[in-house]
Design an enzyme around this catalytic site. Structure first.
Site, PDB file in Angstrom:
ATOM      1  N   TYR A 147       0.848  -1.207   0.000  1.00  0.00           N
ATOM      2  CA  TYR A 147       0.000   0.000   0.000  1.00  0.00           C
ATOM      3  C   TYR A 147       0.873   1.242   0.000  1.00  0.00           C
ATOM      4  O   TYR A 147       1.883   1.280   0.713  1.00  0.00           O
ATOM      5  CB  TYR A 147      -0.913   0.018   1.244  1.00  0.00           C
ATOM      6  CG  TYR A 147      -2.366  -0.029   0.835  1.00  0.00           C
ATOM      7  CD1 TYR A 147      -2.945   1.052   0.177  1.00  0.00           C
ATOM      8  CD2 TYR A 147      -3.148  -1.154   1.075  1.00  0.00           C
ATOM      9  CE1 TYR A 147      -4.263   1.006  -0.236  1.00  0.00           C
ATOM     10  CE2 TYR A 147      -4.464  -1.207   0.665  1.00  0.00           C
ATOM     11  CZ  TYR A 147      -5.020  -0.118   0.007  1.00  0.00           C
ATOM     12  OH  TYR A 147      -6.309  -0.162  -0.408  1.00  0.00           O
ATOM     13  N   ARG A 199      -1.698  -2.260 -18.532  1.00  0.00           N
ATOM     14  CA  ARG A 199      -2.990  -1.559 -18.461  1.00  0.00           C
ATOM     15  C   ARG A 199      -2.877  -0.486 -17.386  1.00  0.00           C
ATOM     16  O   ARG A 199      -2.524  -0.777 -16.241  1.00  0.00           O
ATOM     17  CB  ARG A 199      -4.107  -2.521 -18.067  1.00  0.00           C
ATOM     18  CG  ARG A 199      -4.251  -3.707 -18.978  1.00  0.00           C
ATOM     19  CD  ARG A 199      -5.615  -4.320 -18.823  1.00  0.00           C
ATOM     20  NE  ARG A 199      -6.590  -3.478 -19.482  1.00  0.00           N
ATOM     21  CZ  ARG A 199      -6.811  -3.487 -20.800  1.00  0.00           C
ATOM     22  NH1 ARG A 199      -6.152  -4.303 -21.582  1.00  0.00           N
ATOM     23  NH2 ARG A 199      -7.707  -2.684 -21.323  1.00  0.00           N
ATOM     24  N   THR A 214      -4.031   6.410 -21.633  1.00  0.00           N
ATOM     25  CA  THR A 214      -3.842   5.051 -21.153  1.00  0.00           C
ATOM     26  C   THR A 214      -2.394   4.690 -21.488  1.00  0.00           C
ATOM     27  O   THR A 214      -1.738   5.378 -22.281  1.00  0.00           O
ATOM     28  CB  THR A 214      -4.768   4.051 -21.875  1.00  0.00           C
ATOM     29  OG1 THR A 214      -4.605   4.196 -23.281  1.00  0.00           O
ATOM     30  CG2 THR A 214      -6.226   4.281 -21.500  1.00  0.00           C
ATOM     31  N   GLU A 246      -0.561   4.850  -0.488  1.00  0.00           N
ATOM     32  CA  GLU A 246      -1.345   6.083  -0.735  1.00  0.00           C
ATOM     33  C   GLU A 246      -0.492   7.311  -0.470  1.00  0.00           C
ATOM     34  O   GLU A 246       0.335   7.312   0.447  1.00  0.00           O
ATOM     35  CB  GLU A 246      -2.574   6.103   0.188  1.00  0.00           C
ATOM     36  CG  GLU A 246      -3.701   5.262  -0.351  1.00  0.00           C
ATOM     37  CD  GLU A 246      -4.936   5.287   0.528  1.00  0.00           C
ATOM     38  OE1 GLU A 246      -5.159   6.307   1.210  1.00  0.00           O
ATOM     39  OE2 GLU A 246      -5.664   4.283   0.518  1.00  0.00           O
ATOM     40  N   ASP A 306      -7.099  13.999 -24.289  1.00  0.00           N
ATOM     41  CA  ASP A 306      -7.042  12.580 -23.939  1.00  0.00           C
ATOM     42  C   ASP A 306      -6.390  11.864 -25.118  1.00  0.00           C
ATOM     43  O   ASP A 306      -7.013  11.624 -26.154  1.00  0.00           O
ATOM     44  CB  ASP A 306      -8.469  12.068 -23.695  1.00  0.00           C
ATOM     45  CG  ASP A 306      -8.511  10.584 -23.384  1.00  0.00           C
ATOM     46  OD1 ASP A 306      -7.479   9.918 -23.519  1.00  0.00           O
ATOM     47  OD2 ASP A 306      -9.598  10.100 -23.021  1.00  0.00           O
TER      48      ASP A 306
HETATM   49  N1  PLP Z   1      -9.958   7.561 -23.193  1.00  0.00           N
HETATM   50  C1  PLP Z   1      -9.994   7.102 -24.433  1.00  0.00           C
HETATM   51  C2  PLP Z   1      -9.846   8.056 -25.579  1.00  0.00           C
HETATM   52  C3  PLP Z   1     -10.192   5.741 -24.668  1.00  0.00           C
HETATM   53  O1  PLP Z   1     -10.261   5.276 -25.935  1.00  0.00           O
HETATM   54  C4  PLP Z   1     -10.342   4.862 -23.562  1.00  0.00           C
HETATM   55  C5  PLP Z   1     -10.539   3.410 -23.721  1.00  0.00           C
HETATM   56  O2  PLP Z   1     -11.063   2.879 -24.603  1.00  0.00           O
HETATM   57  C6  PLP Z   1     -10.303   5.404 -22.274  1.00  0.00           C
HETATM   58  C7  PLP Z   1     -10.109   6.755 -22.121  1.00  0.00           C
HETATM   59  C8  PLP Z   1     -10.532   4.554 -21.067  1.00  0.00           C
HETATM   60  O3  PLP Z   1      -9.473   3.728 -20.788  1.00  0.00           O
HETATM   61  P1  PLP Z   1      -9.628   2.522 -19.732  1.00  0.00           P
HETATM   62  O4  PLP Z   1     -10.361   1.441 -20.433  1.00  0.00           O
HETATM   63  O5  PLP Z   1      -8.213   2.174 -19.384  1.00  0.00           O
HETATM   64  O6  PLP Z   1     -10.372   3.067 -18.563  1.00  0.00           O
END
Ligand code: PLP
Length: 480
Positions: free
Chosen positions: A66, A281, A272, A68, A243
């Site tokens: 752990y 992952r 990700t 945190e 993102d």
């Molecule tokens: N953001 C985008 C653009 C994605 O394509 C995805 C997954 O498909 C995610 C976020 C979410 O990722 P996770 O499945 O690891 O939560």
């Protein structure tokens, strides 16, 4: 993919023996998963094959710890080795992406986006309110002050790309928490070209005045001009969050540079680590110095204990991505997507936006008289793993859809190049041309059932096996 030393074979074989001594069905499923992955054409745009080093780093006792808090500031004792791991992962991430700050704790892409949203709210809404009230943190507020601030935090606006234009559900889609915690509006693509319309986006932003403008996508087959999107964000006073979950590998591999690299343009970038970036992952958040202090509070704001074993694997994956070979890989991912798109166009298919310039292709299967669901199922029968996806303005909705999304990162890791991707286009076309929509039990047209002509699945599987055998997954890895 480079050859795996025999050592890996003996390590995995012994590990599976150990697992089998406790729960043999899990050992068997694990063996079967490798066999299935080896034998199928994996074209899911969000998947890849992590290296044995990355996979093995996840299977250690770091899983038991752990931690945190943040490096040097933990809520648990004995975190000295986790501190080493987190420091290295963050250092590699900063170097890899040229970011001012990196936060490597998020467990997934969704977690990374939640950390980003709450960090932006903390920086833009909570901190100024606390300063005005002369309070150090929210615990110093009276119940009445806190209630007022809590309502303000929940009264902010977010503008993101719509799901059917290629955005992700965390970009303000109503059924997702992002669409519930913000007042949200969505921008789309040009109905004629399928391309992002920056003028329409600017007009919408001027009218809606979002606090957060989200760019990035899951199913848009084109590059984005992030410099232009930043100009729009600045004009309306929005924080730009990008993102890059899908295309982080192309950013890391310097295929997307200049205006196409989100890191120099966005205030906050999330990703990700397991898609085109080919790591474990997980998620990360990159930020400017200005946003760093609030992102650093991801735990306890949104997260609990970090997954130390996964942070370790992120460090290994980022170190791999900093090698020159990763740039070659990333360029090949993009080149292969071109080859796949050209392969389809040459065989008369319809592609959303007419092609691609990233790692994915969105095939509109309505020209074959099929829904995405029918196409996905027929392809799976033939050993081709894809996922159905909406196309802009999709008449079949998000469940049945009219599209199939195909990505090149995984098969490029196996060593596929131009000729193999042209062959993949040929095989997919053969399946779709030989699939008919089925009927419902009542005899009406069905959006789910389908009939794949006899012999086609076997023919495609044989041809795929030839391609796959030439490019084995984890060469040298033999399980005893
Ligand atoms: N953001 C985008 C653009 C994605 O394509 C995805 C997954 O498909 C995610 C976020 C979410 O990722 P996770 O499945 O690891 O939560």
């Amino acid at each position: 993919m480079s050859s795996t030393p025999d050592l890996t074979s003996s390590v995995y074989s012994q590990a599976l023996e150990l697992i089998a001594s406790v729960e043999p069905r899990i050992a068997e499923a694990t063996r079967q998963e490798l066999a299935d992955q080896r034998a199928s054409l994996k074209l899911i745009a969000s998947e890849n094959y992590a290296s044995p080093a990355v996979l093995m780093t996840m299977g250690t006792w770091f899983s038991d710890k752990y931690a945190e808090g943040t490096v040097g500031h933990r809520f648990y004792a004995g975190c000295q080795n986790v501190d080493t791991v987190e420091t290295l992962a963050a250092e590699h991430a900063r170097e890899l992406f040229g970011a001012e700050y990196a936060y490597v704790q998020p467990h997934s892409g969704i977690d990374a986006n939640l950390v980003a949203f709450w960090s932006i709210l903390a920086h833009r809404v909570e901190s100024p309110a606390l300063a005005e009230l002369g309070a150090r943190n929210v615990n110093d507020l009276t119940d009445e002050q806190w209630e007022t601030l809590r309502r303000r935090l929940g009264d902010q606006r977010l503008l993101g790309m719509s799901l059917d234009a290629g955005g992700h559900l965390t970009h303000g889609f109503r059924p997702n928490i992002s669409g519930k915690m913000f007042h949200q509006q969505q921008y789309g693509t040009d109905p004629e070209t399928g391309l992002l319309d920056y003028d329409a986006l600017a007009a919408k932003a001027r009218e809606f005045k979002p606090l957060v403008l989200v760019a990035g996508y899951s199913a848009y087959p084109r590059r984005v001009d992030f410099a232009k999107v930043r100009e729009i964000a600045d004009e309306v006073g929005a924080t730009l969050m990008v993102d890059m979950a899908h295309f982080a590998g192309l950013v890391a591999g310097k295929v997307f540079t200049g205006d196409e690299d989100p890191v120099p343009h966005a205030h906050v970038v999330t990703s990700t680590t397991h898609k085109s970036l080919r790591g474990p992952r997980g998620g990360i958040v990159l930020a400017t110095e200005e946003y760093a202090p609030s992102v650093d509070r991801g735990c306890p704001m949104v997260l609990g204990g970090p997954l130390s074993h996964v942070m370790a694997a992120k460090a290994v994956a980022f170190a791999e991505a900093r090698q020159p070979a990763f740039r070659t890989y990333a360029q090949q991912v993009a080149d292969n997507a071109q080859s796949l798109a050209e392969g389809f166009l040459g065989r008369g298919a319809t592609l959303v936006t007419g092609g691609t310039d990233n790692h994915l292709v969105l095939l509109d299967v309505s020209s074959y008289g099929l829904t995405g669901r029918q196409a996905e199922s027929a392809l799976l029968d033939a050993g081709v793993v894809t996922n159905r996806n909406s196309v802009p303005g999709d008449p079949n909705g998000a469940w049945y859809t009219s599209g199939i999304r195909l990505g090149t990162p995984a098969l490029t890791t196996r060593g596929f190049g131009h000729d193999e991707f042209d062959a993949v286009a040929e095989l997919i076309t053969m399946v779709l041309e030989n699939t008919q929509p089925g009927t419902t039990k009542a005899g009406g047209p069905s959006k789910a059932s389908y009939v794949l002509a006899d012999g086609v699945a076997a023919k495609v599987k044989d041809a795929s096996a030839e391609l796959l055998d030439k490019h084995p997954l984890y060469p040298g890895l033999e399980l005893s």
